[in-house]
Design an enzyme around this catalytic site. Structure first.
Site, PDB file in Angstrom:
ATOM      1  N   GLY A  77       0.623  -1.235  -0.149  1.00  0.00           N
ATOM      2  CA  GLY A  77      -0.040  -0.052   0.009  1.00  0.00           C
ATOM      3  C   GLY A  77       0.917   1.240   0.062  1.00  0.00           C
ATOM      4  O   GLY A  77       2.015   1.099   0.132  1.00  0.00           O
ATOM      5  N   ALA A  78       0.239   2.336  -0.004  1.00  0.00           N
ATOM      6  CA  ALA A  78       0.849   3.634  -0.151  1.00  0.00           C
ATOM      7  C   ALA A  78       1.652   3.752   1.430  1.00  0.00           C
ATOM      8  O   ALA A  78       1.192   3.481   2.419  1.00  0.00           O
ATOM      9  CB  ALA A  78      -0.152   4.695  -0.003  1.00  0.00           C
ATOM     10  N   ARG A  79       2.870   4.170   1.140  1.00  0.00           N
ATOM     11  CA  ARG A  79       3.696   4.297   2.284  1.00  0.00           C
ATOM     12  C   ARG A  79       3.904   3.147   3.108  1.00  0.00           C
ATOM     13  O   ARG A  79       4.502   3.213   4.323  1.00  0.00           O
ATOM     14  CB  ARG A  79       3.439   5.609   3.054  1.00  0.00           C
ATOM     15  CG  ARG A  79       3.393   7.081   2.712  1.00  0.00           C
ATOM     16  CD  ARG A  79       4.650   7.478   2.284  1.00  0.00           C
ATOM     17  NE  ARG A  79       4.835   8.631   1.577  1.00  0.00           N
ATOM     18  CZ  ARG A  79       5.470   8.848   0.629  1.00  0.00           C
ATOM     19  NH1 ARG A  79       6.017   7.693   0.186  1.00  0.00           N
ATOM     20  NH2 ARG A  79       5.573   9.906  -0.059  1.00  0.00           N
ATOM     21  N   GLY A  84       6.495   1.051   2.459  1.00  0.00           N
ATOM     22  CA  GLY A  84       7.815   0.828   2.761  1.00  0.00           C
ATOM     23  C   GLY A  84       8.212  -0.190   1.554  1.00  0.00           C
ATOM     24  O   GLY A  84       9.456  -0.894   1.401  1.00  0.00           O
ATOM     25  N   SER A 114       8.992   0.344  -1.773  1.00  0.00           N
ATOM     26  CA  SER A 114       9.874   0.663  -2.606  1.00  0.00           C
ATOM     27  C   SER A 114      11.281   0.363  -1.762  1.00  0.00           C
ATOM     28  O   SER A 114      12.407   0.045  -2.644  1.00  0.00           O
ATOM     29  CB  SER A 114       9.816   2.341  -2.944  1.00  0.00           C
ATOM     30  OG  SER A 114       8.857   2.393  -3.998  1.00  0.00           O
ATOM     31  N   ALA A 156      12.081   4.846 -13.609  1.00  0.00           N
ATOM     32  CA  ALA A 156      11.054   5.566 -12.902  1.00  0.00           C
ATOM     33  C   ALA A 156       9.996   5.850 -13.984  1.00  0.00           C
ATOM     34  O   ALA A 156      10.212   6.224 -15.063  1.00  0.00           O
ATOM     35  CB  ALA A 156      11.877   6.901 -12.584  1.00  0.00           C
ATOM     36  N   THR A 157       8.810   5.768 -13.573  1.00  0.00           N
ATOM     37  CA  THR A 157       7.674   5.689 -14.323  1.00  0.00           C
ATOM     38  C   THR A 157       6.661   6.956 -14.105  1.00  0.00           C
ATOM     39  O   THR A 157       5.732   6.996 -14.721  1.00  0.00           O
ATOM     40  CB  THR A 157       6.862   4.367 -14.083  1.00  0.00           C
ATOM     41  OG1 THR A 157       6.298   4.299 -12.808  1.00  0.00           O
ATOM     42  CG2 THR A 157       7.541   3.224 -14.526  1.00  0.00           C
ATOM     43  N   HIS A 209      13.462  11.611  -4.719  1.00  0.00           N
ATOM     44  CA  HIS A 209      13.462  10.171  -5.099  1.00  0.00           C
ATOM     45  C   HIS A 209      14.848   9.744  -5.700  1.00  0.00           C
ATOM     46  O   HIS A 209      15.589   8.833  -5.687  1.00  0.00           O
ATOM     47  CB  HIS A 209      12.529   9.542  -5.720  1.00  0.00           C
ATOM     48  CG  HIS A 209      11.590   8.527  -5.341  1.00  0.00           C
ATOM     49  ND1 HIS A 209      11.984   7.116  -5.783  1.00  0.00           N
ATOM     50  CD2 HIS A 209      10.524   8.548  -4.628  1.00  0.00           C
ATOM     51  CE1 HIS A 209      11.169   6.342  -5.071  1.00  0.00           C
ATOM     52  NE2 HIS A 209      10.310   6.909  -4.336  1.00  0.00           N
TER      53      HIS A 209
END
Length: 189
Positions: free
Chosen positions: A12-14, A16, A18, A34-35, A52
């Protein structure tokens, strides 16, 4: 002969996801794909992209692409290719095709090309994607379209990837792992 593995990291968002995906990268050199589409009118987004980029090791090669993702993944690479992330890729593809109000499946050819490129990839590959199946049904049509299209893409990629992880609160859960005897033939990713 060592056949590198393909790893899909969901979360999910945030969550971890990545950071966890980056920790899996052990084979050098690294090609970071990177997209996220740049938007000069969105200062916050531009800052996020730059933060990033600055956080990645300087020896990593960065490729920014949306429409060319399948082509980049299909190109042979002597190290690891990391794609971050498929949510921003899907958003960019839907934007480019002006498909937010069109029927589901409008960008199916691009999705098919990406799944085929991942399936055929012979380089180490780590892909990051948002998990969208654990939240409420989005109120808007575009939200439902995004959730549905990304959910289908994630399922298709999970089928062709060797390893699938789900990251929750920074902790990775293994959803799919290659058989133990194939790890010696494939090597870790």
């Amino acid at each position: 002969m060592v056949v590198p593995s393909r790893t899909l990291v969901l979360g999910g968002a945030r969550s971890g996801k990545s950071a966890h995906a980056e920790s899996l990268v052990t084979t050098r050199p690294v090609r970071y794909v990177a997209t996220g589409q740049r938007d000069a009118a969105d200062e916050d987004w531009q800052q996020r992209i730059e933060l990033h980029r600055a956080s990645r090791p300087p020896e990593w090669t960065t490729v920014e692409t949306v429409t060319g993702l399948a082509t980049v993944v299909a190109q042979p690479w002597g190290g690891t290719t990391m794609v971050d992330d498929l949510g921003t890729w899907l958003t960019g593809m839907l934007d480019d095709a002006a498909a937010w109000d069109l029927p589901r499946g409008t960008i199916a050819p691009a999705v098919n090309d990406l799944v085929a490129a991942v399936s055929d990839c012979r380089s180490s590959l780590v892909i990051v994607s948002p998990e969208v199946g654990m939240s409420v049904v989005p109120e808007s049509r575009s939200g439902r379209l995004f959730r549905d299209e990304l959910g289908v893409l994630n399922a298709r990629l999970a089928h062709v990837c060797d390893r699938v992880l789900l990251v929750v609160a920074g902790l990775a859960l293994t959803l799919k792992e290659p058989p133990a005897d194939s790890l010696t033939a494939k090597g870790p990713v």
